[in-house]
Design a protein around this motif. Structure first.
Motif, short mmCIF file in Angstrom:
data_model
loop_
_atom_site.label_atom_id
_atom_site.label_comp_id
_atom_site.label_asym_id
_atom_site.label_seq_id
_atom_site.Cartn_x
_atom_site.Cartn_y
_atom_site.Cartn_z
N LYS A 9 0.85 -1.19 0.00
CA LYS A 9 0.00 0.00 0.00
C LYS A 9 0.88 1.23 0.00
O LYS A 9 1.67 1.42 0.93
CB LYS A 9 -0.87 0.00 1.25
CG LYS A 9 -2.18 -0.69 1.03
CD LYS A 9 -3.09 -0.47 2.20
CE LYS A 9 -4.20 -1.49 2.16
NZ LYS A 9 -4.69 -1.84 3.44
N VAL A 15 6.02 7.71 1.82
CA VAL A 15 5.74 6.61 2.72
C VAL A 15 5.44 5.37 1.92
O VAL A 15 4.39 5.27 1.32
CB VAL A 15 4.51 6.92 3.60
CG1 VAL A 15 4.35 5.85 4.65
CG2 VAL A 15 4.64 8.27 4.20
N GLU A 17 6.11 1.98 3.14
CA GLU A 17 6.51 0.80 3.91
C GLU A 17 5.48 -0.28 3.71
O GLU A 17 4.28 -0.02 3.73
CB GLU A 17 6.59 1.15 5.39
CG GLU A 17 7.71 2.10 5.68
CD GLU A 17 7.39 2.94 6.88
OE1 GLU A 17 6.76 2.40 7.80
OE2 GLU A 17 7.72 4.12 6.86
N PRO A 18 5.94 -1.48 3.55
CA PRO A 18 4.97 -2.55 3.38
C PRO A 18 4.19 -2.78 4.67
O PRO A 18 4.71 -2.56 5.75
CB PRO A 18 5.84 -3.77 3.04
CG PRO A 18 7.21 -3.42 3.54
CD PRO A 18 7.32 -1.93 3.50
N VAL A 19 2.96 -3.17 4.51
CA VAL A 19 2.15 -3.50 5.67
C VAL A 19 2.74 -4.78 6.28
O VAL A 19 3.14 -5.69 5.56
CB VAL A 19 0.69 -3.76 5.23
CG1 VAL A 19 -0.15 -4.20 6.41
CG2 VAL A 19 0.12 -2.52 4.59
#
Lengths: 300, 266
Positions: A9, A15, A17-19
């Motif tokens: 996302k 920003v 960063e992977p969830v």
């Protein structure tokens, strides 16, 4: 087998960063080295068999040992006789023939009712007390010696006190359950409150939360897992104690029923009673574990 | 320079195994309004202790701290802390964690919709609008720390205190968060005190770097002003000689013995 990549996302250009991955472990049978391709259904059947076979073997082994021992002694009935007797017994579990001759279902319900009352009261008193003890060191120091001395006392030792105070068997039995179920409740709740991470309490201090907010937003949710562990232990102890105390108090109840059947020298029924106590105890524990997992913030 | 926050001759003693242990000795720091000050030093040198004195979480044995003319006694939302391990409440969502702080600070003066707007604005500021309904357990380390920062910012503190805020993150995530923090700082011009052990982080973010000697009885060894122009860009600085001089000065302090404990007078 690789888990499929989930799309990242992108929140904003800066920003990305992977969830955090929170994949549940895939339910896949262990990889088997097979000489030829095997259908998924066959693999599934193998997995089911692999899970069921060991417990089945254990039960069969247990029945065999039981049957062997039963052969060598005069009074102990084997699995076959016990089974026949159980079928007969469970075909009419709720009959009423006077106060001392009721179906096994009534006896079981009477025991469960006592446990529920004793356990419920222990929770009502023990959990708030545990919170107070965990939160205020002064109080904890005041109660610690009393708890340390009273906790190891066998539940049955309390029965005469109950009988003397209430002058009746039923409340005395409930009192016994209450007193032995309360210790794990107090101790675990207090432990839960005392071991709330300092970080959370620092947050509360920086925010200057009111004592009530600290309780509802931090202490309570953080200690729920401990409280429920305490409740689980309590319920186990309560179920252990009820059988013994009913043997002494008489009336209606699975413990009394067991003792009554000893007086009738009906060994099949005693074995059945042991089975009932065991199964019900197991179900109670499983139920509490389910509840505990439901309310544990860590498992959400 | 007018001191907005003043740490005045602070000494902190801890009790460890029945013995008194002087952690921090005679620390003096003055911070101007809108200034970003980093405290750097080796592990265990008492950097966090100084920060906690300002936060009001630790009471000094001697000296004290004054913020905006008022003596600091005890923690307060006007000195919000970003903790190293984010310290989010795991049973609340990102939104819930921020809202708890917003509610505490502004519920007396603002309506519910105002509180909601503040919470949403804080989450938007750190780029977490999409993750607002996730619990900390579902967020990555960097996102958790973003929530921690959002929670602190949402309180509109007079001073933002950061205790090794990015220490637990991997290098790439750390860089992203540092950039975000610089962006936010360019908008808000907060007064910030940050504890770190990362030399690059200190130089990149700070207006001044306070270097502490090793404990016990740690104190301030040197203070280095960082005059690099703002806004700063990570990539430009990689080639910047001033940047490298600052870096070298701090490294020299940390590794050439000046960070060692002061020899006791004979």
């Amino acid at each position: 087998m690789a888990t499929p990549l989930r799309p990242v996302k992108v929140l904003s250009p800066s920003v990305a960063e992977p969830v955090a991955a929170n994949d549940s472990p895939a339910r896949i049978p262990p990889p088997l080295v097979l000489p030829h391709p095997v259908s998924a259904a066959a693999l599934h059947a193998r997995a089911v068999l692999g899970a069921l076979l060991p417990p089945l073997l254990g039960i069969v082994g247990f029945l065999l040992v039981w049957a062997l021992i039963a052969r060598t002694t005069h009074y102990l009935p084997g699995p076959d006789k016990t089974f026949v007797s159980a079928v007969q017994l469970f075909s009419d579990p709720f009959y009423q023939r006077g106060p001392n001759d009721q179906g096994v279902g009534w006896n079981l319900l009477a025991s469960l009712e006592r446990v529920a009352k004793g356990f419920g009261m222990a929770a009502l008193v023990g959990i708030p007390l545990g919170f107070a003890l965990g939160r205020f060191t002064m109080l904890s120091s005041a109660f610690q010696p009393i708890i340390s001395v009273l906790r190891p006392v066998s539940p049955l030792a309390w029965l005469p006190i109950g009988l003397a105070v209430f002058e009746a068997a039923n409340p005395a039995a409930i009192f016994t359950i209450f007193i032995c179920a309360i210790w794990p409740m107090i101790i675990n709740t207090a432990l839960g409150v005392a071991s709330v991470p300092q970080d959370y309490l620092n947050v509360a201090r920086v925010l200057r939360l009111s004592e009530w907010k600290v309780f509802t937003h931090i202490l309570l949710p953080a200690s729920v897992p401990y409280v429920l562990t305490g409740a689980k232990l309590s319920l186990g102890v309560a179920w252990l104690a009820i059988v013994a105390s009913e043997m002494l108090t008489g009336g209606v109840g699975i413990g009394f029923w067991l003792w009554d059947e000893w007086n009738n020298l009906n060994m099949e029924h005693i074995l059945i009673a042991i089975g009932i106590v065991g199964v019900v105890g197991m179900l109670l524990e499983k139920g509490m574990t389910l509840i505990a997992n439901r309310f544990d913030y860590r498992s959400r | 320079m007018a001191a907005y926050l003043e740490v005045d001759d602070v000494s902190v003693m801890f009790k460890a195994r029945g013995q008194n242990f002087l952690a921090v000795k005679n620390v003096d720091v003055k911070v101007a309004q809108g200034e970003f000050v980093s405290i750097i030093g080796h592990s265990g040198c008492g950097k966090s202790t100084v920060l906690n004195v300002v936060a009001g979480l630790v009471e000094p044995q001697a000296g004290g701290a004054v913020l905006n003319g008022r003596q600091i006694d005890g923690p307060s939302p006007e000195r919000a802390v970003v903790f190293q391990n984010h310290s989010l409440l795991p049973w609340l969502t990102a939104y819930g964690n921020v809202y708890l702080a917003v509610e505490r600070v502004f519920s007396a003066t603002e309506s519910k919709s105002g509180l909601k707007a503040r919470t949403e604005a804080a989450l938007a500021l750190v780029g977490l609008t999409a993750a607002r309904d996730k619990r900390p357990g579902e967020l990555s380390g960097g996102m958790k720390q973003r929530v921690g920062i959002a929670r602190a910012l949402a309180m509109e503190p007079k001073v933002l205190l950061m205790d090794e805020p990015f220490g637990a993150l991997d290098a790439l995530t750390r860089a992203t968060l540092q950039d975000s923090l610089m962006e936010i700082q360019n908008q808000l011009h907060m007064t910030v005190v940050m504890v770190t052990h990362d030399v690059d982080e200190a130089v990149l973010l700070s207006d001044r770097v306070v270097m502490m000697t090793n404990g016990p009885a740690a104190t301030i060894g040197q203070i280095l002003p960082i005059t690099l122009p703002r806004p700063r860009a990570r990539l430009d600085l990689a080639e910047n000689t001033d940047y490298h001089h600052c870096r070298a000065a701090i490294l020299r302090f940390l590794h050439e013995g000046s960070a060692r404990p002061i020899p006791k007078a004979a």
